[in-house]
Design an enzyme around this catalytic site. Structure first.
Site, PDB file in Angstrom:
ATOM      1  N   TYR A 226       0.656  55.399 -32.201  1.00 39.03           N
ATOM      2  CA  TYR A 226       1.367  54.451 -33.175  1.00 39.03           C
ATOM      3  C   TYR A 226       0.866  53.047 -32.723  1.00 39.03           C
ATOM      4  O   TYR A 226       0.759  52.592 -31.753  1.00 39.03           O
ATOM      5  CB  TYR A 226       2.980  54.264 -33.002  1.00 39.03           C
TER       6      TYR A 226
ATOM      7  N   ASP B  92       0.969  37.873 -38.647  1.00 33.88           N
ATOM      8  CA  ASP B  92       1.672  38.662 -37.621  1.00 33.88           C
ATOM      9  C   ASP B  92       1.523  37.711 -36.118  1.00 33.88           C
ATOM     10  O   ASP B  92       2.381  37.553 -35.587  1.00 33.88           O
ATOM     11  CB  ASP B  92       1.271  39.968 -37.331  1.00 33.88           C
TER      12      ASP B  92
ATOM     13  N   ARG C 288       3.048  52.430 -42.676  1.00 35.82           N
ATOM     14  CA  ARG C 288       2.419  51.082 -42.453  1.00 35.82           C
ATOM     15  C   ARG C 288       0.985  51.227 -43.345  1.00 35.82           C
ATOM     16  O   ARG C 288       0.560  52.313 -43.589  1.00 35.82           O
ATOM     17  CB  ARG C 288       1.983  50.925 -40.970  1.00 35.82           C
TER      18      ARG C 288
ATOM     19  N   ARG D 166       7.141  51.511 -32.184  1.00 32.05           N
ATOM     20  CA  ARG D 166       7.035  50.786 -31.002  1.00 32.05           C
ATOM     21  C   ARG D 166       8.230  51.533 -29.888  1.00 32.05           C
ATOM     22  O   ARG D 166       9.281  51.717 -30.700  1.00 32.05           O
ATOM     23  CB  ARG D 166       7.151  49.195 -31.046  1.00 32.05           C
TER      24      ARG D 166
ATOM     25  N   SER E 143       9.752  41.695 -36.470  1.00 37.39           N
ATOM     26  CA  SER E 143       9.334  42.690 -36.856  1.00 37.39           C
ATOM     27  C   SER E 143       9.974  43.059 -38.277  1.00 37.39           C
ATOM     28  O   SER E 143      11.136  43.286 -38.035  1.00 37.39           O
ATOM     29  CB  SER E 143       8.845  43.850 -36.110  1.00 37.39           C
TER      30      SER E 143
ATOM     31  N   HIS F 118       4.499  35.359 -32.007  1.00 36.77           N
ATOM     32  CA  HIS F 118       4.561  36.262 -32.953  1.00 36.77           C
ATOM     33  C   HIS F 118       4.774  35.547 -34.330  1.00 36.77           C
ATOM     34  O   HIS F 118       5.992  35.907 -34.975  1.00 36.77           O
ATOM     35  CB  HIS F 118       6.030  37.246 -32.780  1.00 36.77           C
TER      36      HIS F 118
ATOM     37  N   LYS G 142      -0.348  43.856 -30.104  1.00 32.28           N
ATOM     38  CA  LYS G 142       0.802  43.572 -29.453  1.00 32.28           C
ATOM     39  C   LYS G 142       0.672  43.425 -27.869  1.00 32.28           C
ATOM     40  O   LYS G 142       0.941  42.370 -27.182  1.00 32.28           O
ATOM     41  CB  LYS G 142       1.816  44.556 -29.600  1.00 32.28           C
TER      42      LYS G 142
ATOM     43  N   CYS H 256      10.476  41.589 -40.896  1.00 32.61           N
ATOM     44  CA  CYS H 256      11.596  40.652 -41.542  1.00 32.61           C
ATOM     45  C   CYS H 256      10.786  39.805 -42.509  1.00 32.61           C
ATOM     46  O   CYS H 256      11.500  38.675 -42.709  1.00 32.61           O
ATOM     47  CB  CYS H 256      12.095  39.825 -40.618  1.00 32.61           C
TER      48      CYS H 256
HETATM   49  C1  OXD Z   1       5.555  44.706 -35.199  1.00 34.58           C
HETATM   50  C2  OXD Z   1       4.189  44.936 -35.826  1.00 34.58           C
HETATM   51  O1  OXD Z   1       6.102  45.763 -34.939  1.00 34.58           O
HETATM   52  O2  OXD Z   1       3.527  43.720 -36.333  1.00 34.58           O
HETATM   53  O3  OXD Z   1       5.938  43.606 -35.107  1.00 34.58           O
HETATM   54  O4  OXD Z   1       3.790  45.798 -36.237  1.00 34.58           O
HETATM   55 MN    MN Z   2       4.566  42.120 -35.559  1.00 36.17          MN
END
Ligand code: OXD
Ligand code: MN
Length: 573
Positions: A187, A267, A357, A59, A238, A216, A196, A240
């Site tokens: 991306y 998420d 990913r 991002r 993100s 989130h 998002k 974590c």
């Molecule tokens: C983020 C994702 O960046 O979930 O938070 O991809």
């Molecule tokens: Mn996320």
């Protein structure tokens, strides 16, 4: 669509119906042009590798804008541009950008197709890779289009990969117009607009107007040996560990006793009060867009099983026999090719990009909860906030009430990760893990959170966790992963009024014997740091929290300042 086609001038237009035939044709086309490379059909059936442009791997927060009419409505937490200027800037880039390409129209529904909590959108894109990912991540196609036709309302999203030039890249949000325009990136977080852009930035804005919350957060169900399931929603920044916690496998003893874990989402969480005053949550997504590096048989066996087939991998490395590979996979295999497609050379960096990913349907997860399809959502017993904090912050504490809980969320801090471009490992305030995702002024957002505390509300208890506390030797002190269930068990015990806690100025910490530590060996240092309260450090932390809240000026709710002052006062005693 006609307006967009007139602007972008594609060669062809395709309305996505979400069918298997459509997906097969698109995949064949992407295989033919090299967008997707087939993986080992024996070990990874139905799975593909996509290599993104090397400058397009995360991002881009500095290129992400919230374009409200008034700058103050976007708040100091967002980059802002006036809507007219933003439209003009980005439309100039979209002008003619789809020449020689196909325009895909993707009607999608965020949330179960028949849920009153769900919301729909339409993404127009020139990227078949985006179509393939949206098919896994949302309920996409004919059913969504039928709901849109019924409701007449939807979020409008326009996306083009453009030239994939970081100098010609913008992710623009127009919450007052329920519109998103994203240019120049393929991306996930920038291009899969349901995720998002819609489900967090636009939805948070809609949620404020309509009395709900778009967060989130993962959603996980914890079933105890008596067969009761408590649902927990947890906000971590993100990369974590949301996916790991959502798919946790109970430690051996717990499994034997009959504990089970159910994954509702990893998420995003949309919550609203139900008739009984509790908060009910749905996962608006239908798949996982998870971070591959670090995913292993130890950290997340459920994720490994989930991605064994029908998965799109992005920017992972490859073994000599075309199996996906990433750092931390620990399966005895070695990488032969790195994420850029070069022969693997450890001197040139990791085999997988740190933000590599996987995209996969949620239903493939062994712990997938059928409640993820429930139109009413699941009742939330506890809300958890947490970040990466090497020092000061104990393993777990409980907020004394909702207002304190909102402050705990607002004050969240965490070290940055590879999910966004920029420096990694820098501590920043990331309130409720929404810093990159809140579509309006954080001061108003905290006020919206506070507004849920009203007569008749039966709100969840609020907790804070820190799985990332380090010892003097720089190593993590808590084993984490499956053992995090011990912490969740304590929380549920608190919700039921059964587990012990000691009151401190920062909230309730577990009493010495309240957490089940059977089978975990912790050093004295670990016990002191994980379960202790460090008054001097917290005093400084609360001064910094006070300064942070002041940065929002008079728009910051007084109740939150008062709460910060109350605790600062206790710490000064
Ligand atoms: C983020 C994702 O960046 O979930 O938070 O991809
Ligand atoms: Mn996320």
């Amino acid at each position: 669509m006609a307006e967009v086609a007139a602007l972008t001038r594609p060669d062809a237009i395709h309305w996505c119906d979400g069918s298997d035939e459509e997906s097969e044709a698109l995949i064949a086309q992407m295989q033919a042009d090299g967008t997707l490379l087939p993986l080992n059909a024996e070990t990874n059936p139905g799975s593909w590798l996509h290599r993104s442009h090397p400058d397009d791997v995360a991002r881009v927060e500095h290129l992400t804008f919230v374009c409200t009419r008034e700058q103050a409505d976007a708040g100091p937490n967002n980059h802002w541009m006036a809507p007219d200027e933003a439209h003009a800037k980005v439309d100039a880039l979209f002008d003619g950008c789809m020449r020689g390409r196909t325009l895909y129209v993707i009607p999608y529904c965020m949330g179960p197709i028949d849920s009153p909590l769900s919301r729909c959108g339409v993404e127009i894109t020139d990227s078949p890779y985006v179509v393939a990912n949206m098919r896994l991540m949302t309920r996409m196609g004919a059913d969504a289009l039928a709901r849109i036709e019924r409701e007449g309302a939807f979020v409008k999203g326009l996306h083009s990969i453009g030239e994939l030039d970081p100098e010609r890249r913008f992710i623009m949000h127009f919450p007052e117009e329920l519109t998103i325009k994203s240019y120049g990136s393929g991306y996930g977080g920038n291009a899969l607009l349901g995720k998002k852009c819609h489900a967090l930035r636009i939805a948070s804005f809609q949620a404020r107007n309509e009395g709900w919350l778009a967060e989130h957060m993962l959603i996980v169900g914890i079933e105890n040996p008596q067969g009761e399931t408590h649902y927990v929603a947890a906000a971590f920044p993100s990369a974590c560990g949301k996916t790991n916690l959502a798919m946790l496998i109970p430690p051996e003893g717990y499994r034997r006793d009959g504990w089970k874990v159910w994954t509702v989402g990893d998420d995003i969480c949309w919550m609203r009060p139900g008739a009984d005053g509790r908060l009910y949550a749905i996962n608006p997504e239908a798949g996982y867009f998870g971070v591959a590096p670090g995913t292993s048989a130890k950290s997340n066996p459920n994720a490994l099983e989930t991605i064994r087939k029908n998965t799109i991998f992005t920017n992972v490395g490859l073994t000599a026999d075309e199996q996906p590979w990433w750092e931390g996979l620990d399966n005895g295999q070695q990488p032969a090719t790195d994420w850029r497609g070069n022969a693997y050379d450890p001197d040139q960096g990791p085999a997988a990009h740190p933000n590599a990913r996987f995209t996969v349907s949620a239903k493939q997860c062994p712990s997938w909860s059928p409640m993820a399809e429930d139109p009413q959502g699941v009742p939330i017993s506890a809300i958890v906030f947490g970040g990466r904090r090497a020092s000061l912050v104990p393993l777990v504490f409980e907020a004394r009430d909702w207002t304190h809980g909102v402050l705990v969320g607002a004050a969240m801090g965490s070290e940055t990760t590879a999910a966004a471009t920029g420096a990694v490992g820098v501590m920043r305030r990331d309130p409720m893990a929404m810093k990159p995702f809140c579509g309006y002024n954080f001061a108003d957002y905290f006020g919206h959170w506070l507004s849920f505390d009203k007569t008749g509300a039966k709100l969840p208890k609020v907790f804070h966790v820190n799985w990332f506390r380090k010892g003097d030797d720089g190593k993590f002190l808590w084993p984490g992963f499956g053992d995090n269930l011990r912490v969740l068990e304590w929380m549920i015990g608190r919700v039921k009024g059964e587990a012990g806690g000691v009151e401190t100025p920062i909230g309730h910490l577990p009493t010495a014997d309240a957490l089940n530590l059977d089978g975990v060996t912790l050093s004295e240092e670990a016990k002191a740091k994980l379960f202790g309260f460090e008054r001097t450090g917290w005093k400084a932390e609360f001064d910094s929290i006070g300064e942070y809240l002041d940065g929002y000026g008079p728009r910051m709710p007084q109740a939150l300042r008062d709460e910060q002052q109350r605790i600062a006062g206790l710490l000064a005693d």
